[in-house]
Design a protein around this motif. Sequence first.
Motif, mmCIF file in Angstrom:
data_model
loop_
_atom_site.group_PDB
_atom_site.id
_atom_site.type_symbol
_atom_site.label_atom_id
_atom_site.label_comp_id
_atom_site.label_asym_id
_atom_site.label_seq_id
_atom_site.Cartn_x
_atom_site.Cartn_y
_atom_site.Cartn_z
ATOM 1 N N ALA A 60 -1.256 -2.249 -9.649
ATOM 2 C CA ALA A 60 -1.965 -2.065 -8.377
ATOM 3 C C ALA A 60 -1.786 -0.640 -7.859
ATOM 4 O O ALA A 60 -2.739 -0.027 -7.364
ATOM 5 C CB ALA A 60 -1.461 -3.068 -7.347
ATOM 6 N N LEU A 61 -0.575 -0.085 -7.976
ATOM 7 C CA LEU A 61 -0.338 1.287 -7.519
ATOM 8 C C LEU A 61 -1.094 2.294 -8.378
ATOM 9 O O LEU A 61 -1.654 3.259 -7.865
ATOM 10 C CB LEU A 61 1.154 1.596 -7.509
ATOM 11 N N GLU A 62 -1.105 2.081 -9.693
ATOM 12 C CA GLU A 62 -1.858 3.003 -10.563
ATOM 13 C C GLU A 62 -3.342 2.965 -10.240
ATOM 14 O O GLU A 62 -4.008 3.993 -10.250
ATOM 15 C CB GLU A 62 -1.589 2.690 -12.026
ATOM 16 N N LYS A 63 -3.871 1.803 -9.909
ATOM 17 C CA LYS A 63 -5.286 1.701 -9.503
ATOM 18 C C LYS A 63 -5.522 2.490 -8.219
ATOM 19 O O LYS A 63 -6.520 3.214 -8.108
ATOM 20 C CB LYS A 63 -5.655 0.228 -9.302
ATOM 21 N N GLN A 64 -4.615 2.381 -7.251
ATOM 22 C CA GLN A 64 -4.763 3.136 -6.010
ATOM 23 C C GLN A 64 -4.690 4.637 -6.270
ATOM 24 O O GLN A 64 -5.445 5.411 -5.667
ATOM 25 C CB GLN A 64 -3.672 2.731 -5.014
ATOM 26 N N ILE A 65 -3.815 5.057 -7.169
ATOM 27 C CA ILE A 65 -3.704 6.477 -7.513
ATOM 28 C C ILE A 65 -5.002 6.963 -8.153
ATOM 29 O O ILE A 65 -5.518 8.021 -7.797
ATOM 30 C CB ILE A 65 -2.499 6.739 -8.433
ATOM 31 N N HIS A 66 -5.552 6.189 -9.087
ATOM 32 C CA HIS A 66 -6.827 6.570 -9.711
ATOM 33 C C HIS A 66 -7.925 6.699 -8.667
ATOM 34 O O HIS A 66 -8.692 7.662 -8.688
ATOM 35 C CB HIS A 66 -7.241 5.546 -10.774
ATOM 36 N N ASP A 67 -8.000 5.748 -7.751
ATOM 37 C CA ASP A 67 -9.020 5.801 -6.703
ATOM 38 C C ASP A 67 -8.841 7.033 -5.815
ATOM 39 O O ASP A 67 -9.822 7.702 -5.467
ATOM 40 C CB ASP A 67 -8.984 4.535 -5.844
ATOM 41 N N LEU A 68 -7.604 7.339 -5.451
ATOM 42 C CA LEU A 68 -7.344 8.524 -4.629
ATOM 43 C C LEU A 68 -7.687 9.807 -5.380
ATOM 44 O O LEU A 68 -8.225 10.750 -4.793
ATOM 45 C CB LEU A 68 -5.882 8.550 -4.179
ATOM 46 N N MET A 69 -7.395 9.849 -6.656
ATOM 47 C CA MET A 69 -7.708 11.044 -7.443
ATOM 48 C C MET A 69 -9.219 11.233 -7.557
ATOM 49 O O MET A 69 -9.713 12.354 -7.449
ATOM 50 C CB MET A 69 -7.078 10.949 -8.842
ATOM 51 N N ILE A 70 -9.939 10.162 -7.751
ATOM 52 C CA ILE A 70 -11.402 10.269 -7.809
ATOM 53 C C ILE A 70 -11.929 10.821 -6.493
ATOM 54 O O ILE A 70 -12.774 11.714 -6.474
ATOM 55 C CB ILE A 70 -12.033 8.900 -8.139
ATOM 56 N N PHE A 71 -11.406 10.326 -5.386
ATOM 57 C CA PHE A 71 -11.850 10.799 -4.080
ATOM 58 C C PHE A 71 -11.453 12.253 -3.842
ATOM 59 O O PHE A 71 -12.291 13.078 -3.470
ATOM 60 C CB PHE A 71 -11.269 9.906 -2.977
ATOM 61 N N MET A 102 0.840 -1.182 0.000
ATOM 62 C CA MET A 102 0.000 0.000 0.000
ATOM 63 C C MET A 102 0.881 1.240 0.000
ATOM 64 O O MET A 102 1.890 1.293 0.688
ATOM 65 C CB MET A 102 -0.902 -0.014 1.226
ATOM 66 N N LEU A 103 0.472 2.225 -0.746
ATOM 67 C CA LEU A 103 1.241 3.470 -0.783
ATOM 68 C C LEU A 103 0.949 4.306 0.452
ATOM 69 O O LEU A 103 -0.097 4.177 1.064
ATOM 70 C CB LEU A 103 0.978 4.253 -2.069
ATOM 71 N N GLN A 104 1.919 5.130 0.841
ATOM 72 C CA GLN A 104 1.790 5.934 2.050
ATOM 73 C C GLN A 104 2.106 7.389 1.749
ATOM 74 O O GLN A 104 2.849 7.695 0.821
ATOM 75 C CB GLN A 104 2.755 5.428 3.120
ATOM 76 N N HIS A 105 1.570 8.266 2.569
ATOM 77 C CA HIS A 105 1.840 9.705 2.512
ATOM 78 C C HIS A 105 1.552 10.283 1.129
ATOM 79 O O HIS A 105 2.361 11.031 0.569
ATOM 80 C CB HIS A 105 3.283 10.009 2.934
ATOM 81 N N PHE A 106 0.383 9.958 0.588
ATOM 82 C CA PHE A 106 -0.007 10.472 -0.724
ATOM 83 C C PHE A 106 -0.235 11.975 -0.623
ATOM 84 O O PHE A 106 -0.971 12.443 0.233
ATOM 85 C CB PHE A 106 -1.288 9.789 -1.199
#
Length: 72
Positions: free
Chosen positions: A54-65, A1-5
């Motif tokens: 997986a990281l790009e998916k998390q980035i997309h989800d964070l950007m949507i939020f 999981m990525l941290q400190h986005f």
Amino acid sequence: MLQHFQLRPLYDETKLPGWNFSFYFHQQKYTGIYHPNGNIEWKSISPDEHHLLALEKQIHDLMIFHIYDNQR
């Protein structure tokens, strides 16, 4: 999981889309640009292929939020 986005507008004029982002993953800092069409341009080295999707998916989800859901 990525941290400190972290994220900030790419341009001073916030009406122009585009965002700089950074995060840590496995104690390595990654930076990039998230373009309005959803493309990710890595400014640092990109994550290895094993974790990239997986990281790009998390980035997309964070950007949507953070960007698109907060404009409602």
